[in-house]
Scaffold this motif. Structure first.
Motif, short mmCIF file in Angstrom:
data_model
loop_
_atom_site.label_atom_id
_atom_site.label_comp_id
_atom_site.label_asym_id
_atom_site.label_seq_id
_atom_site.Cartn_x
_atom_site.Cartn_y
_atom_site.Cartn_z
N ASP A 121 27.94 -35.45 -3.02
CA ASP A 121 27.50 -35.37 -4.41
C ASP A 121 28.40 -36.25 -5.27
N LEU A 122 28.24 -37.57 -5.14
CA LEU A 122 28.99 -38.48 -5.99
C LEU A 122 28.45 -38.46 -7.42
N ALA A 123 27.15 -38.21 -7.55
CA ALA A 123 26.54 -38.21 -8.88
C ALA A 123 27.17 -37.13 -9.76
N GLY A 124 27.31 -35.93 -9.23
CA GLY A 124 27.89 -34.84 -10.01
C GLY A 124 29.40 -34.78 -9.94
N GLY A 125 29.99 -35.54 -9.04
CA GLY A 125 31.44 -35.58 -8.94
C GLY A 125 32.05 -34.53 -8.03
N THR A 126 31.21 -33.75 -7.31
CA THR A 126 31.75 -32.76 -6.38
C THR A 126 32.54 -33.45 -5.28
N GLN A 127 32.04 -34.61 -4.85
CA GLN A 127 32.77 -35.45 -3.90
C GLN A 127 33.12 -36.77 -4.58
N ARG A 128 34.12 -37.45 -4.02
CA ARG A 128 34.59 -38.73 -4.53
C ARG A 128 34.73 -39.72 -3.37
N LEU A 129 34.70 -40.99 -3.71
CA LEU A 129 34.86 -42.05 -2.72
C LEU A 129 36.14 -42.82 -2.99
N ASP A 130 36.97 -42.98 -1.95
CA ASP A 130 38.17 -43.81 -2.01
C ASP A 130 38.01 -44.98 -1.05
N VAL A 131 38.55 -46.15 -1.41
CA VAL A 131 38.46 -47.32 -0.54
C VAL A 131 39.81 -48.04 -0.47
N ARG A 132 40.07 -48.64 0.68
CA ARG A 132 41.22 -49.51 0.85
C ARG A 132 40.78 -50.70 1.70
N PHE A 133 41.30 -51.87 1.35
CA PHE A 133 40.94 -53.09 2.07
C PHE A 133 42.15 -53.64 2.80
N VAL A 134 41.95 -54.06 4.05
CA VAL A 134 43.02 -54.60 4.88
C VAL A 134 42.60 -55.97 5.39
N HIS A 135 43.43 -56.98 5.15
CA HIS A 135 43.13 -58.37 5.48
C HIS A 135 43.75 -58.75 6.83
N GLN A 151 40.38 -32.44 -3.47
CA GLN A 151 41.33 -32.96 -2.49
C GLN A 151 41.97 -34.23 -3.03
N PRO A 152 43.29 -34.31 -3.10
CA PRO A 152 43.95 -35.51 -3.63
C PRO A 152 43.58 -36.76 -2.85
N SER A 153 43.49 -37.86 -3.54
CA SER A 153 43.14 -39.13 -2.91
C SER A 153 44.14 -39.48 -1.80
N GLY A 154 43.60 -39.93 -0.67
CA GLY A 154 44.45 -40.37 0.43
C GLY A 154 44.98 -39.27 1.31
N THR A 155 44.55 -38.03 1.09
CA THR A 155 45.05 -36.92 1.90
C THR A 155 43.88 -36.15 2.51
N GLY A 156 44.20 -35.36 3.53
CA GLY A 156 43.21 -34.48 4.12
C GLY A 156 42.11 -35.23 4.86
#
Length: 278
Positions: A121-135, A151-156
């Protein structure tokens, strides 16, 4: 309010989100010369070329992970990749529709809750998306984690267990991203791609839209301007992205990377080459 739903494409969450990034410096693909009938008229000379001649090759590979820190450690410390950027907490209607429209249509057709087929549920904000790019010098890996908002970003772990479904939110899901040339209209490109694929009987090739649609008819009827998500502020400024299923149901992405995000990736490549002595 954080990175919440936006009202116009100028808002930051328009989806800096799929930040979908990757090496803007990737070598050209040497595409085949076969002529491809154009689905529409107009545009510059490149827009009337065969679809393959409008690409610069593969832009990046994406991997949805359960544990962001573990995956990031592997790709940077074990395999020696160079961090390009990290971004996250993406949510809101635009990013939800860009990434998940096809799965929302499926849920509506089946009369089931989208969550049962792995749609966050990204629309309602129940879930969130995190991204990282590696070259890695000649290619970029994008790590994505769909997590609960609490859940804090980058954990769990990811909000979904690994399963064999088509939603891009599932861990172990991968997508292939192709790089659209700078002088190509990405909205026209995806319209031509869908038309050419349909002509060949590849009915699975369908791109999501950046407006909310829940039936195949309304997806097809959406204006061409909704074919692509254009990010024009934040860390991913200059990024344009399209999410599309391939003929076998594989997840594809098409991006165009203009300045300033283009310079960001070029600088990361330079740093990586300096580090590896190439």
């Amino acid at each position: 309010m954080g990175k919440e739903a936006y009202g116009t494409p100028s808002r930051r969450d328009v989806i800096r989100a799929a930040a979908a990034g990757a090496a803007v410096t990737v070598a050209g693909s040497g595409a085949a010369e076969a002529a491809v009938p154009s689905a529409t008229s107009g545009g510059g000379p490149r827009d009337r070329a065969a679809l393959g001649l409008r690409l610069q090759g593969v832009q990046h590979f994406g991997l949805t992970v359960q544990d962001m820190e573990r995956a990031f450690e592997f790709y940077t410390q074990v395999l020696g990749g160079t961090e390009v950027l990290r971004d996250g907490d993406f949510h809101g209607q635009a990013i939800h529709d860009t990434l998940l429209t096809d799965q929302e249509i499926l849920a509506a057709e089946e009369g089931i809750s989208p969550a049962t087929i792995g749609v966050p549920d990204l629309a309602g904000g129940t879930q969130r998306l995190d991204v990282r790019f590696v070259h890695f010098g000649n290619v970029v890996i994008e790590l994505l984690q769909y997590r609960d908002a609490t859940q804090p970003s980058g954990t769990g772990h990811s909000f979904a267990e690994p399963r064999d479904h088509m939603s891009p939110a599932y861990p172990r899901s991968m997508h292939i991203c192709f790089h659209i040339r700078d002088d190509v209209d990405p909205d026209k490109f995806i319209a031509d791609l869908e038309a050419e694929s349909a002509r060949r009987g590849m009915t699975q090739v369908k791109a999501n839209r950046v407006v909310t649609v829940r039936t195949e008819a309304t997806r097809r009827a959406a204006p061409r301007s909704s074919n692509t998500n254009k990010i024009r502020e934040g860390k991913s400024n200059g990024w344009t992205l399209i999410y599309c299923k391939g003929p076998e149901g594989e997840q594809l992405e098409f991006v165009q990377a203009l300045d300033p995000i283009k310079r960001t990736f070029a600088e990361a490549r330079r740093r990586h080459l300096d580090k590896t002595g190439r």
